[in-house]
Design a protein around this motif. Structure first.
Motif, PDB file in Angstrom:
ATOM      1  N   ALA A 271       0.816  -1.218   0.000  1.00  0.00           N
ATOM      2  CA  ALA A 271       0.000   0.000   0.000  1.00  0.00           C
ATOM      3  C   ALA A 271       0.847   1.265   0.000  1.00  0.00           C
ATOM      4  O   ALA A 271       0.311   2.367   0.047  1.00  0.00           O
ATOM      5  CB  ALA A 271      -0.925   0.006   1.207  1.00  0.00           C
ATOM      6  N   THR A 272       2.165   1.111  -0.062  1.00  0.00           N
ATOM      7  CA  THR A 272       3.039   2.283  -0.021  1.00  0.00           C
ATOM      8  C   THR A 272       3.634   2.625  -1.384  1.00  0.00           C
ATOM      9  O   THR A 272       4.290   3.658  -1.521  1.00  0.00           O
ATOM     10  CB  THR A 272       4.191   2.055   0.979  1.00  0.00           C
ATOM     11  N   THR A 273       3.414   1.767  -2.380  1.00  0.00           N
ATOM     12  CA  THR A 273       3.944   2.002  -3.723  1.00  0.00           C
ATOM     13  C   THR A 273       2.794   2.099  -4.705  1.00  0.00           C
ATOM     14  O   THR A 273       1.924   1.225  -4.736  1.00  0.00           O
ATOM     15  CB  THR A 273       4.887   0.862  -4.148  1.00  0.00           C
ATOM     16  N   PHE A 274       2.783   3.136  -5.511  1.00  0.00           N
ATOM     17  CA  PHE A 274       1.710   3.321  -6.471  1.00  0.00           C
ATOM     18  C   PHE A 274       2.048   2.601  -7.778  1.00  0.00           C
ATOM     19  O   PHE A 274       3.120   2.831  -8.357  1.00  0.00           O
ATOM     20  CB  PHE A 274       1.497   4.809  -6.752  1.00  0.00           C
ATOM     21  N   PRO A 275       1.180   1.702  -8.271  1.00  0.00           N
ATOM     22  CA  PRO A 275       1.463   0.947  -9.504  1.00  0.00           C
ATOM     23  C   PRO A 275       1.215   1.785 -10.764  1.00  0.00           C
ATOM     24  O   PRO A 275       0.310   1.517 -11.554  1.00  0.00           O
ATOM     25  CB  PRO A 275       0.496  -0.240  -9.402  1.00  0.00           C
ATOM     26  N   ALA A 276       2.029   2.789 -10.948  1.00  0.00           N
ATOM     27  CA  ALA A 276       1.804   3.760 -12.013  1.00  0.00           C
ATOM     28  C   ALA A 276       1.832   3.127 -13.399  1.00  0.00           C
ATOM     29  O   ALA A 276       0.991   3.436 -14.250  1.00  0.00           O
ATOM     30  CB  ALA A 276       2.858   4.870 -11.921  1.00  0.00           C
ATOM     31  N   ASP A 277       2.795   2.239 -13.641  1.00  0.00           N
ATOM     32  CA  ASP A 277       2.914   1.651 -14.983  1.00  0.00           C
ATOM     33  C   ASP A 277       1.643   0.887 -15.359  1.00  0.00           C
ATOM     34  O   ASP A 277       1.195   0.934 -16.507  1.00  0.00           O
ATOM     35  CB  ASP A 277       4.127   0.725 -15.049  1.00  0.00           C
ATOM     36  N   ALA A 278       1.064   0.179 -14.394  1.00  0.00           N
ATOM     37  CA  ALA A 278      -0.150  -0.588 -14.680  1.00  0.00           C
ATOM     38  C   ALA A 278      -1.300   0.331 -15.041  1.00  0.00           C
ATOM     39  O   ALA A 278      -2.051   0.055 -15.989  1.00  0.00           O
ATOM     40  CB  ALA A 278      -0.505  -1.452 -13.477  1.00  0.00           C
ATOM     41  N   PHE A 279      -1.467   1.421 -14.311  1.00  0.00           N
ATOM     42  CA  PHE A 279      -2.574   2.333 -14.612  1.00  0.00           C
ATOM     43  C   PHE A 279      -2.347   3.072 -15.932  1.00  0.00           C
ATOM     44  O   PHE A 279      -3.303   3.402 -16.630  1.00  0.00           O
ATOM     45  CB  PHE A 279      -2.797   3.298 -13.464  1.00  0.00           C
ATOM     46  N   ARG A 280      -1.085   3.289 -16.293  1.00  0.00           N
ATOM     47  CA  ARG A 280      -0.815   3.886 -17.607  1.00  0.00           C
ATOM     48  C   ARG A 280      -1.210   2.912 -18.712  1.00  0.00           C
ATOM     49  O   ARG A 280      -1.828   3.313 -19.719  1.00  0.00           O
ATOM     50  CB  ARG A 280       0.665   4.254 -17.720  1.00  0.00           C
ATOM     51  N   ALA A 281      -0.839   1.650 -18.547  1.00  0.00           N
ATOM     52  CA  ALA A 281      -1.174   0.642 -19.565  1.00  0.00           C
ATOM     53  C   ALA A 281      -2.685   0.469 -19.678  1.00  0.00           C
ATOM     54  O   ALA A 281      -3.222   0.346 -20.788  1.00  0.00           O
ATOM     55  CB  ALA A 281      -0.511  -0.685 -19.197  1.00  0.00           C
ATOM     56  N   LEU A 282      -3.387   0.457 -18.560  1.00  0.00           N
ATOM     57  CA  LEU A 282      -4.843   0.312 -18.598  1.00  0.00           C
ATOM     58  C   LEU A 282      -5.511   1.537 -19.208  1.00  0.00           C
ATOM     59  O   LEU A 282      -6.501   1.422 -19.933  1.00  0.00           O
ATOM     60  CB  LEU A 282      -5.372   0.070 -17.186  1.00  0.00           C
ATOM     61  N   ALA A 283      -4.968   2.724 -18.921  1.00  0.00           N
ATOM     62  CA  ALA A 283      -5.553   3.928 -19.496  1.00  0.00           C
ATOM     63  C   ALA A 283      -5.537   3.898 -21.021  1.00  0.00           C
ATOM     64  O   ALA A 283      -6.458   4.393 -21.679  1.00  0.00           O
ATOM     65  CB  ALA A 283      -4.815   5.167 -18.989  1.00  0.00           C
ATOM     66  N   ALA A 284      -4.491   3.292 -21.569  1.00  0.00           N
ATOM     67  CA  ALA A 284      -4.380   3.248 -23.026  1.00  0.00           C
ATOM     68  C   ALA A 284      -5.508   2.452 -23.670  1.00  0.00           C
ATOM     69  O   ALA A 284      -5.872   2.700 -24.835  1.00  0.00           O
ATOM     70  CB  ALA A 284      -3.024   2.641 -23.415  1.00  0.00           C
ATOM     71  N   VAL A 285      -6.105   1.503 -22.932  1.00  0.00           N
ATOM     72  CA  VAL A 285      -7.186   0.693 -23.511  1.00  0.00           C
ATOM     73  C   VAL A 285      -8.538   0.991 -22.896  1.00  0.00           C
ATOM     74  O   VAL A 285      -9.567   0.587 -23.448  1.00  0.00           O
ATOM     75  CB  VAL A 285      -6.875  -0.808 -23.381  1.00  0.00           C
ATOM     76  N   LEU A 286      -8.569   1.706 -21.755  1.00  0.00           N
ATOM     77  CA  LEU A 286      -9.843   1.934 -21.074  1.00  0.00           C
ATOM     78  C   LEU A 286     -10.367   3.358 -21.176  1.00  0.00           C
ATOM     79  O   LEU A 286     -11.569   3.565 -21.243  1.00  0.00           O
ATOM     80  CB  LEU A 286      -9.703   1.592 -19.582  1.00  0.00           C
ATOM     81  N   THR A 287      -9.478   4.350 -21.146  1.00  0.00           N
ATOM     82  CA  THR A 287      -9.937   5.731 -21.086  1.00  0.00           C
ATOM     83  C   THR A 287      -9.776   6.457 -22.412  1.00  0.00           C
ATOM     84  O   THR A 287     -10.256   7.567 -22.559  1.00  0.00           O
ATOM     85  CB  THR A 287      -9.194   6.533 -19.997  1.00  0.00           C
TER      86      THR A 287
END
Length: 287
Positions: A271-287
């Protein structure tokens, strides 16, 4: 469905000791096009200040509590926080409320009884304090709490549910209430590795009767709950794979009636590290 929103559910936002790191992550998610940030209110009294810090540090993105425990915070104080947030950032803060779990409460000395009646009483208190139903949402699983969500709030924020529950929730809520399930995901294409990560998350929740009793209503059994969950249950609850495969898993919830899916990326319980790369990859296909 009037909306089709992609949001973020991430413990990092409460777990990070760094306010600036939390705001930086929230700002990036805002720029990536995510609609709202959800995170737990924890078990302290009243609403955690981190919700307001992120509202103040961002421009557009919504912020929601998933959830504030009705056993730890009083209606007048919670209503005051939400009303103050509404004045400062109109339409951006959504108060998520929940009845938590007996095993978590009784370990801290709180008597857990009649959670439905407690929620009704709590909503009466929010009404008396002047917080309108459209600024609150309930963590609802069973039929009675879903109906209460429909009648006395903006809608429902179910947690740890398969798409079959999303369909049931939509039927209970009707067409005009917000349905925003949390869905945890693993960005990992190898099945063995993905399920190991998933079970680090599912193991804790499958020890809580509120969740297992809910899953039983959809045909899951004790065999499915053992060992952190059968492969079949893990796969039904936790979309995993490439970003595109995860998106296909989330699509099942939209097809079942979700207006908004709050995506929680699992990263080994950190809970102390933000999974930024994963949310960037998901944004490319979701948002």
């Amino acid at each position: 469905m009037a909306q089709r929103l992609v949001s973020v559910w991430q413990p990092f936002f409460l777990g990070s000791e760094s306010q600036s790191a939390a705001i930086d992550a929230a700002t990036e998610l805002e720029e990536l096009g995510y609609a709202r940030l959800w995170f737990s209110g924890g078990f302290e009294e009243n609403v955690a200040p981190r919700f307001r810090e992120i509202l103040d540090g961002t421009k557009r993105i919504g912020v929601a509590s998933g959830i504030v425990s009705i056993w730890h915070s009083s209606p007048p104080e919670v209503a005051a926080f939400a009303q103050d947030a509404e004045r400062a950032h109109p339409g951006r803060f959504l108060l998520g409320l929940g009845a938590s779990h007996a095993v978590l409460l009784e370990g801290s000395g709180t008597t857990y009884r009649k959670p439905y009646s407690k929620m009704v009483e709590y909503l009466d208190g929010l009404d008396a304090a002047g917080l309108p139903p459209e600024r609150r949402i309930l963590a609802a699983l069973g039929p009675r709490m879903l109906e209460l969500s429909r009648d006395r709030s903006a809608g429902a924020h179910p947690y740890f549910v398969p798409a079959e529950h999303t369909a049931e929730a939509r039927a209970a809520l009707g067409p005009d209430r917000l349905l925003a399930p949390e869905v945890a995901v693993v960005l990992e294409a190898d099945a063995t590795t993905a399920r190991v990560t998933a079970r680090q998350y599912t193991s804790g929740y499958l020890a809580l009767p509120n969740y297992t009793n809910n899953l039983r209503r959809f045909g899951w059994t004790d065999e499915d709950f053992a060992g952190g969950g059968s492969d079949r249950l893990v796969d039904a609850l936790i979309p995993w794979g490439t970003a595109e495969e995860v998106a296909a898993g989330l699509e099942k919830h939209y097809q079942a009636g979700a207006d908004e899916v709050a995506v929680q990326v699992l990263n080994g319980g950190d809970a102390t590290t933000f999974p930024a790369d994963a949310f960037r990859a998901l944004a490319a296909v979701l948002t």
